[in-house]
Design an enzyme around this catalytic site. Structure first.
Site, short mmCIF file in Angstrom:
data_model
loop_
_atom_site.label_atom_id
_atom_site.label_comp_id
_atom_site.label_asym_id
_atom_site.label_seq_id
_atom_site.Cartn_x
_atom_site.Cartn_y
_atom_site.Cartn_z
CB CYS A 268 21.75 87.09 -131.74
SG CYS A 268 19.98 86.84 -132.03
CG HIS A 316 20.98 89.34 -135.57
ND1 HIS A 316 21.45 88.10 -135.19
CD2 HIS A 316 22.04 90.19 -135.49
CE1 HIS A 316 22.74 88.19 -134.92
NE2 HIS A 316 23.13 89.45 -135.08
CG HIS A 328 26.67 90.48 -133.85
ND1 HIS A 328 25.90 90.16 -134.95
CD2 HIS A 328 27.95 90.53 -134.32
CE1 HIS A 328 26.67 90.04 -136.02
NE2 HIS A 328 27.91 90.26 -135.67
#
Length: 358
Positions: A268, A316, A328
């Site tokens: 990510c 994240h 993402h």
């Protein structure tokens, strides 16, 4: 992008598209308590428990990944410091050698003058004026020699300090390497546990599991949209943000891999790192450091290109691309994709190119 809420959620809510393997009702019917308590209901509950367990394992692994990436980043910074220090030591050694040569030359000059006291030379000298000039020069030379010796001593002390600093830095470097190795082992354990759990599922169960994940994401996205948040978010991307978005969206479909920074696979924060490098800005490697170091903005003020940090531990990150959506890299077994910005718990928003606004 609007389909990330409203319509898409309605599609999943339509009984006609439910999975018959888990005993979903036909169109226009309602599930009753008997079905919920039957084998199909138990199967659904078991899958939901599996989904939560897998999600928890990957979340833990993602935290471990960021710990590894952070340690790796620190190691690289330490290595740069060591290189810088080595160059300073080399320059100091060269300076030390030059000063030694200078001191030796002064000593040789004194030796050639005979080392005779100035009074005797004054008596014996044929030209007293010239001798006085020479005596003055000699005193200056002696003073210069003392200064050189003092400078040599200081340089020696500096060199010793550099050596001690080098030792300290290497010790910290080794500590970082140990942390990195520990984090790497932790990551492997978490990934292996999650993969083992998923591998036990049959093909239809895996498909249903993916659907459960999507349903949850869509429900959370719809809640976020229903709050009216998009009514306040109407900012446009900066010229740097447009470049970052173009890079990130061009990676859609590429696999998620722990610790990957492209060009073929990403995690990510590896995706947001490379995207903003394409936008002309270098940002921290991990989502935690991106949250800690980058300029924070209110959700109502965010614009495409900003980074949304998720979960209370900042484990994240995704890039906002407008209309309530992010791009993402989700987790292992998934690919870079577009999803709803509100599909996960939002910690906050950061802006990599905030300095360009000032």
């Amino acid at each position: 992008m609007g389909l990330l809420g409203g319509t898409a959620t309605a599609a999943y809510a339509d009984p006609k598209v439910r999975d018959p393997q888990v005993g979903e009702p036909q169109a226009g019917e309602r599930r009753d308590a008997a079905v919920d308590s039957g084998p199909a209901g138990e199967s659904l509950k078991r899958l939901e428990a599996v989904r939560k367990k897998i999600d928890d394992l990957y979340r833990k692994a993602e935290r471990a990944t960021d710990a590894y990436n952070g340690a790796k980043e620190q190691v690289e910074l330490q290595q740069k410091e060591i290189v810088k220090l080595a160059r300073n030591i080399d320059r100091t050694q060269q300076k030390l050698a030059a000063l030694k040569r200078q001191a030796g030359a002064l000593a040789s000059a004194q030796y050639r003058s005979g080392g005779m006291p100035s009074e005797a030379r004054l008596v014996l000298g044929a030209d007293s004026g010239a001798f006085l000039d020479n005596a003055t020069l000699m005193r200056k030379a002696q003073q210069a020699a003392k200064r050189v010796i003092g400078q040599l001593s200081r340089t020696k002390g500096e060199l010793e300090d550099y050596s001690q600093a080098a030792t300290d830095r290497w010790e910290r470097l080794e500590e970082n390497r140990k942390k990195k190795d520990s984090a790497r082992r932790d990551i492997k354990k978490q990934i292996d546990a999650a993969k083992k759990l998923e591998s036990r599922l049959a093909a239809k169960e895996k498909e249903r599991l993916k659907k459960l994940e999507d349903e949850l994401a869509l429900r959370e996205q719809q809640k976020w949209l229903d709050s009216g948040v998009l009514e306040e978010i109407n900012n446009k991307a900066s010229r740097f943000g447009k470049k970052a978005i173009a890079y990130a969206t061009a990676q859609i479909g590429k696999d998620y891999v722990w610790g990957a920074e492209g060009p073929d696979t990403f995690d990510c924060s590896g995706l947001t790192l490379r995207a903003w490098q394409a936008g002309g800005t270098t940002i921290p490697r991990t989502s935690q450091e991106q949250w800690r170091q980058l300029h924070r903005v209110a959700i109502k003020d965010m614009r495409p290109g900003d980074l949304i940090i998720y979960f209370s531990d900042a484990s994240h990150v995704g890039m906002y691309i407008g209309d309530g959506a992010i791009v993402h890299a989700p987790r292992p077994g998934r690919q870079v994709t577009i999803t709803g910005a509100g599909s996960m718990p939002i910690l906050g928003v950061v802006r990599p190119d905030a300095e360009s606004d000032r």
